[in-house]
Every structure is written in structure tokens, then in C-alpha cells.
Design a protein around this motif. Structure first.
Motif, PDB file in Angstrom:
ATOM      1  N   VAL B 141      -9.700  29.949 -67.479  1.00  0.00           N
ATOM      2  CA  VAL B 141      -8.778  30.603 -66.548  1.00  0.00           C
ATOM      3  C   VAL B 141      -8.490  29.664 -65.367  1.00  0.00           C
ATOM      4  N   GLU B 142      -9.499  28.945 -64.917  1.00  0.00           N
ATOM      5  CA  GLU B 142      -9.314  28.001 -63.808  1.00  0.00           C
ATOM      6  C   GLU B 142      -8.291  26.938 -64.178  1.00  0.00           C
ATOM      7  N   GLU B 143      -8.354  26.460 -65.410  1.00  0.00           N
ATOM      8  CA  GLU B 143      -7.379  25.452 -65.845  1.00  0.00           C
ATOM      9  C   GLU B 143      -5.971  26.035 -65.867  1.00  0.00           C
ATOM     10  N   LEU B 144      -5.862  27.263 -66.351  1.00  0.00           N
ATOM     11  CA  LEU B 144      -4.528  27.880 -66.394  1.00  0.00           C
ATOM     12  C   LEU B 144      -3.957  28.033 -64.990  1.00  0.00           C
ATOM     13  N   LYS B 145      -4.833  28.291 -64.031  1.00  0.00           N
ATOM     14  CA  LYS B 145      -4.366  28.443 -62.646  1.00  0.00           C
ATOM     15  C   LYS B 145      -3.872  27.132 -62.060  1.00  0.00           C
ATOM     16  N   ARG B 146      -4.276  26.008 -62.655  1.00  0.00           N
ATOM     17  CA  ARG B 146      -3.837  24.709 -62.121  1.00  0.00           C
ATOM     18  C   ARG B 146      -2.445  24.306 -62.618  1.00  0.00           C
ATOM     19  N   PHE B 147      -1.965  24.948 -63.659  1.00  0.00           N
ATOM     20  CA  PHE B 147      -0.598  24.661 -64.124  1.00  0.00           C
ATOM     21  C   PHE B 147       0.405  25.101 -63.055  1.00  0.00           C
ATOM     22  N   PRO B 148       1.620  24.524 -63.063  1.00  0.00           N
ATOM     23  CA  PRO B 148       2.654  25.010 -62.144  1.00  0.00           C
ATOM     24  C   PRO B 148       2.773  26.535 -62.276  1.00  0.00           C
ATOM     25  N   ALA B 149       2.762  27.234 -61.149  1.00  0.00           N
ATOM     26  CA  ALA B 149       2.714  28.699 -61.151  1.00  0.00           C
ATOM     27  C   ALA B 149       4.096  29.298 -60.944  1.00  0.00           C
ATOM     28  N   GLN B 150       4.284  30.471 -61.506  1.00  0.00           N
ATOM     29  CA  GLN B 150       5.520  31.220 -61.275  1.00  0.00           C
ATOM     30  C   GLN B 150       5.162  32.656 -60.940  1.00  0.00           C
ATOM     31  N   SER B 151       5.974  33.263 -60.077  1.00  0.00           N
ATOM     32  CA  SER B 151       5.804  34.684 -59.781  1.00  0.00           C
ATOM     33  C   SER B 151       7.115  35.395 -60.025  1.00  0.00           C
ATOM     34  N   ARG B 152       7.012  36.616 -60.504  1.00  0.00           N
ATOM     35  CA  ARG B 152       8.207  37.461 -60.570  1.00  0.00           C
ATOM     36  C   ARG B 152       7.793  38.924 -60.487  1.00  0.00           C
ATOM     37  N   ILE B 153       8.702  39.708 -59.943  1.00  0.00           N
ATOM     38  CA  ILE B 153       8.447  41.138 -59.831  1.00  0.00           C
ATOM     39  C   ILE B 153       9.068  41.796 -61.050  1.00  0.00           C
TER      40      ILE B 153
END
Lengths: 193, 426
Positions: B141-153
Motif C-alpha cells: 500500500v505504501e508503494e501505491l501511495k508513492r505513485f502520482p495521486a489523483q482525487s475525484r469526488i
């Protein structure tokens, strides 16, 4: 499938990637070499993959070795399944597993493994991963083959003498195997009433 | 407006004023039920007495004369706010009638699970991506968090939402009729980003997503359709996902039925064909009157509902009432919501509250003057693809009574002369 054309739903930075990926899927493999990787994660080994790789496809891909008979299945059913699904798979209280063939187009459709499920392989997959509900993934492959055989026999789909294994299970034709169609929506007029 | 709902574990009884002193009175075993409807000013917040609440809360008569509480590590809502999910063993329902705006508080996001909410240690959790890929990979999970992040509602709606409303009015409240939909801000890594790391083989057409819950829930998803939108989420409304929402990792496919947004995600397998799992054959398929069943009906269609006034509520007096509700579409943005205050005889356009986002709950508002007479309130929405929310009659004419899933029909709330609001079908 998505009809939100013109809506840039993927944010800046990966827009070009997203378009590349969606336009022509087969080009993805070749193009992906082009992009720099992030250096995250590690290669998965067969030992990593094997314990989780439990899905079974309709062509039988993924079925483990082992085999089971209706008779063995009846005993497993009585011990491990009957408390929830009823002594003969009809009484419940949990979902009815037997019967209902011919009811799907009536007012009281009874959807069961026998009447509704299009593939016998799904039954193996589901029991292997999720049943018994109180002890999921506790049955060995041969126990699953056996209890699948019992459920299919009780539904009148296989003979009592059938031995189920990775070769025989995918050859079974379920009564409702032609019963599924694609998504026909939108299926209303777009005019406001 | 009052609420006539009576959750089983509560009893209504008249306000007590025991223990009153000059500067404070005790709210022992008593709190206010603060609801969105109280903002209408028709009735003050109702007092209820939760049988479970044992601790006394001191409430000063004049808070400006009493020093307040010091800071805390993790906030809790005001003790007077009691809004709750209504819960059953495998699902819980969002109290839409008590919410404002478009975001569902994480603690009130609806739940649906097929064998309980698993406890997963975030450091033990892994995502395996294999099958038709250049290189099978495992991520923490820590590795996945290091990828470029996106947010959407985005909203997530269970395709069984309103499923019990096909044949007859079933739920009393909007929580019961429509409570299997919620909206959050979701943060994660785009599936496309992950596939840059892994590389797909050209034959890959379907992706099997599997959870690590006790149902090991699996769905097959058509790759080309989900790639532009799918997010592997680790956060919800700024925090790590709630356990009920898939902690530590879930899939989000904006606009698609909730069941496809696999929670507790542990495995993605790239395949040529769908695996035909139980959740895409026995369940989540729509039985038509001719006995055939539609399969892979992923998108949640245009739908809206008036959340206030809604079932179980009580209008106090004739006069001004702001009709409020939510509209959403799995195919894009909501472009219009109409409200009828005469059972569908006439329709007027409601105001859409910004932000109006694609695949997201959109808040609408409409000013109404209740004349004290009996009537029926309805809302009807349209999305940017031109899809219009159908009447139940239209829906049944095409799909019959037995398809259960994907009921997006117009909801009717009857207001009686006494101001009672009831779930009806017309």
C-alpha cells in the motif's frame, strides 16, 4: 461504454496516456515500453501468485486436480452446507440451491444454481472461494468437486454416476447457459414525459 | 419538520428538566436529534432519549460565560447530533434525509459486504497484478501511495438501491428507499498509471478484480471501458479508507454499480474473457420478463430523489418549504432537475447547487409554498447524455417486476393534509 465524451475526467499529466490506452488497446503493450517506470513494486513470483490465483474460467482454466462423486458430495453437503441451505438444498434459510427450472419468465422466478447459473465452473469457483460461509476456503479441491457434483445431480443436470474433475466439469451445459444477454440500456426514450 | 422515524433502539418521551441549576442543566440520557430538516425552521430539533447513552453532558445555559473544552486528537461530532446509518448484517443505509450538500461523511457512507468487513493490517496487505501483463508485480500500500495521486469526488451506488421498490412502496424513509448511495472524495492511483509500470499484453481485454474479504469477492470488468476512469483508492474524504469502504485499498469505477468497485482489493488479473463469477451471473444481473437476464449492466443511470421533505417526515405548517434533494448519473453530469408538486401533472426546473460534477451526487433545491392540501412531490433528472429519469411505469413496461437491480425510477412522496410524508407509487 462510457458516453461522457468531451469530458476530461482524467486529470492533467496522464491525459495523453489515458487517450492512448483507450483508443487502441492492443497498442498498449508496445507503447508502455515507451513510458518511464516509477520503480515501484517488485516482480511477483509463482509462489506469490499461486495461493491467490483461484479463479476458474468457463473453459475450465484454473481448475485444480482432484475429483469428486455425487455420493461423497452428499455427505459433505449434509455436514457443511445443510445447516444453512436446508437438508435438501431447498429449505434454506440461506439461498435455495435446487430447482426453479422453467420459472424465470413467470411472476415468481426462482433463481438457483439449476435454473439460473449459466456455467458449472462458476459453482466450483464460488464454493472454493466463499463457502461454507462460516469457514470460507476451508474445503479441499476434491471436496468442492464432490459437493458441486451433488448440487448438479440434485438439479437434474448430471447423472448420479458422474465423476467431476478438471476435464468433466467444463463440459457440463447448464439449463440456462443461453439465458444471458448484454446491456441493452439505455432502453427508454430520451423525451421528458 | 419532524421525523416520525423511530429507530428500534430509541424511545421518544417528553423533555425533562431535572438537575437544572443556575448555570447549567443536565442532559443526562438526553440529546437533541439535529437534522437537516430542522434548518427549515418548521419545527425545532426534536428531543430524543437514546436508551444507550449513559453519560451526562453538561450544557451551560450561557456558553459565553463558561470556558470550553480543550483540544483533542481526533474530533467527534456534537453530542447533540445523532444521525445514524440504519444497519443490517450485510448492509447499512446512509441517512440521506439528514445530510446537507453532496459529501457523505465517511462514517455514514453506506455499506454492502458479502461476508463481513475484514480486519486488514496495512503493512501486510499486498496488491498482486498478474495474468496478461508484461511482468506480474506485487505492490504494498505504501508503494501505491508513492505513485502520482489523483482525487475525484464521485458517488458510489449499490445497484440494489431501491431494489425493493419495484413492486410496491417498501421503505418508509428515503434512507430505506435510497440509502445505498453515497458520495466521497476518493484519492488513489489511476489504473493507467499502474499499467505504465507493468505493461499489458495485447490480448488483455478483461480485468478480474478480487477482494481479500471472506467472500473473496470478484468481478470481471472490460478493460477498455474502465481504463479512462478507474482509480485504485487508498483515501476517502482525506483520510485512509474506512474499513467498511475497503481499507486499505479499493477500486473505484466512477458511475458503475458499487459491486464493481471491489473493496479490500488484493488482486487484478488481466484476462481475455470474463471469468463469469457468481457476482456477475447469479447476482448483479437483471432478469427480464421473457426470462433472459441482462449481464454486465455496469452504469448506474440517471436518478434523483427528494430528500426533504421525504418519507417519515412531518410538515408542521403550510407555507414556505425548500424542497431539497440529490440527483446523479453514472454517465456524466446532471444537466437538469425538475420538481413536481402535483404528482407529475406539471414540472418546474429546480436550482442545481454547485459543484455539479460528473458521476457525482448533485444537490438540487426548489422553493415551494405548501398550501396545506394533499399532494405528491416528485423529482426527475436528466444527464449530459440526454438520459431522462424514467417513471416507475415506464421502467416496469420495459423491464418487468423481477429485475431487482438498477431501479432508477422517479420517487413519489405523498403529503397528507396533516403534513405527513409517505412513500407512495402512482
Amino acid at each position: 461504454m462510457f458516453k461522457s465524451s468531451g469530458t476530461p475526467l482524467i486529470r492533467v499529466g496522464v491525459v495523453s496516456v489515458a487517450i492512448l490506452f483507450t483508443m487502441t488497446l492492443p497498442s498498449v503493450a508496445a507503447d508502455s515500453e515507451f513510458f518511464a517506470t516509477f520503480g515501484l513494486g517488485r516482480p511477483a513470483t509463482p509462489t506469490d501468485i499461486h495461493p491467490w490465483d483461484i479463479d476458474i474460467s468457463p473453459n475450465g482454466k484454473g481448475l485444480p486436480s482432484g475429483q469428486g462423486t455425487v455420493k461423497e458430495g452428499g455427505m459433505i453437503y449434509t455436514n457443511s452446507c445443510a445447516p444453512c441451505h436446508g437438508p435438501t438444498g431447498i429449505e434454506g434459510p440461506m439461498p435455495t440451491l435446487i430447482g426453479g427450472i422453467g420459472t424465470l419468465n413467470t411472476d415468481q422466478p426462482l433463481k438457483t444454481v439449476g435454473s439460473y447459473w449459466p456455467f458449472a465452473t462458476t459453482l466450483f469457483d464460488y464454493i472454493y472461494r466463499a463457502m461454507p460461509f462460516n469457514a470460507p476456503q476451508s474445503l479441499a479441491p476434491q471436496q468442492v468437486y464432490a459437493v458441486v457434483a451433488w448440487i448438479l445431480f440434485r438439479n437434474g443436470i448430471i447423472e448420479e454416476s458422474t465423476i467431476l474433475n478438471a476435464q468433466t466439469l467444463p463440459t457440463i451445459t447448464m439449463p440456462n447457459h443461453k439465458g444471458f444477454v448484454g446491456d441493452a440500456r439505455p432502453d427508454f426514450s430520451k423525451v421528458r414525459p | 419538520m419532524k421525523n416520525n422515524e423511530q429507530p428500534a433502539d430509541r424511545k421518544d418521551s417528553p423533555p425533562q428538566s431535572t438537575g437544572q441549576s443556575r448555570s447549567e442543566f443536565s442532559l443526562n440520557r438526553r440529546t437533541f436529534l439535529a437534522t437537516a430538516s430542522s434548518a427549515l425552521g418548521i419545527a425545532a430539533a426534536q428531543m430524543v432519549f437514546p436508551a444507550t447513552s449513559a453519560t451526562a453532558t453538561s450544557v451551560p445555559n450561557d456558553p459565553s460565560r463558561t470556558p470550553g473544552k480543550t483540544s483533542s486528537a481526533y474530533g467527534t461530532r456534537a453530542v447533540f447530533v445523532e444521525t445514524q446509518r440504519q444497519f443490517f448484517s450485510t448492509r447499512s443505509l446512509t441517512p440521506l434525509q439528514h445530510l446537507s450538500g453532496i459529501i457523505t461523511p465517511s462514517a455514514l457512507h453506506f455499506e454492502r459486504h458479502h461476508n463481513g468487513v475484514p480486519v486488514i493490517h496495512p503493512l501486510q496487505h499486498r496488491l498482486l497484478v498478474h495474468g496478461l501483463v508484461s511482468q506480474p508485480m506485487i505492490f504494498t500500500v505504501e508503494e501505491l501511495k508513492r505513485f502520482p495521486a489523483q482525487s475525484r469526488i464521485a458517488f458510489i451506488e449499490c445497484s440494489g438501491n431501491s431494489g425493493k421498490e419495484w413492486k410496491e412502496p417498501n421503505g418508509t424513509t428515503v434512507q430505506e428507499t435510497h440509502g445505498l448511495t453515497s458520495t466521497s472524495e476518493w484519492t488513489g492511483v489511476a489504473l493507467t498509471t499502474l499499467f505504465q509500470e507493468i505493461g499489458l499484453k495485447p490480448e488483455a481485454q478483461w480485468i478480474l478484480a478480487e477482494g481479500s474479504d471472506a467472500a473473496a469477492l470478484t468481478r470481471s470488468l472490460p478493460l477498455a471501458s474502465i481504463l479512462p476512469h478507474a482509480l485504485l483508492c487508498y483515501a476517502q474524504n482525506g483520510e485512509p479508507l474506512r474499513p467498511e469502504q475497503g481499507y486499505p485499498l479499493r477500486l473505484l469505477i466512477p458511475g458503475w454499480e458499487g459491486n464493481t468497485c471491489i473493496k479490500w482489493l488484493r488482486r487484478l488479473k488481466l484476462m481475455t474473457h470474463p471469468a463469469m463469477t457468481r457476482e456477475e451471473t447469479s447476482k448483479y444481473t437483471d432478469l427480464m420478463p421473457d426470462g433472459t437476464a441482462r449481464q454486465f449492466t455496469f452504469e448506474m443511470e440517471t436518478k434523483s430523489v427528494i430528500t426533504s421533505p421525504s418519507g417519515g417526515q412531518q410538515l408542521e405548517n403550510p407555507g414556505f418549504i425548500e424542497i431539497r434533494g440529490l440527483a446523479w448519473s453514472g454517465r456524466g453530469r446532471i444537466t437538469q432537475v425538475d420538481v413536481s408538486t402535483d404528482g407529475g401533472e406539471s414540472w418546474q426546473t429546480a436550482e442545481l447547487q454547485e459543484p455539479v460534477l460528473p458521476m457525482c451526487h448533485t444537490r438540487f433545491r426548489f422553493s415551494w409554498k405548501w398550501n396545506g392540501g394533499e399532494t405528491i412531490l416528485q423529482s426527475r433528472c436528466q444527464d449530459e447524455t440526454g438520459d431522462v429519469q424514467p417513471t416507475l411505469t415506464d421502467l416496469i413496461a420495459v423491464r418487468g417486476f423481477n429485475s431487482f437491480y438498477h431501479n432508477n425510477a422517479i420517487q413519489s412522496w405523498k403529503v397528507t393534509k396533516e403534513g405527513q410524508v409517505n412513500n407512495v407509487q402512482i
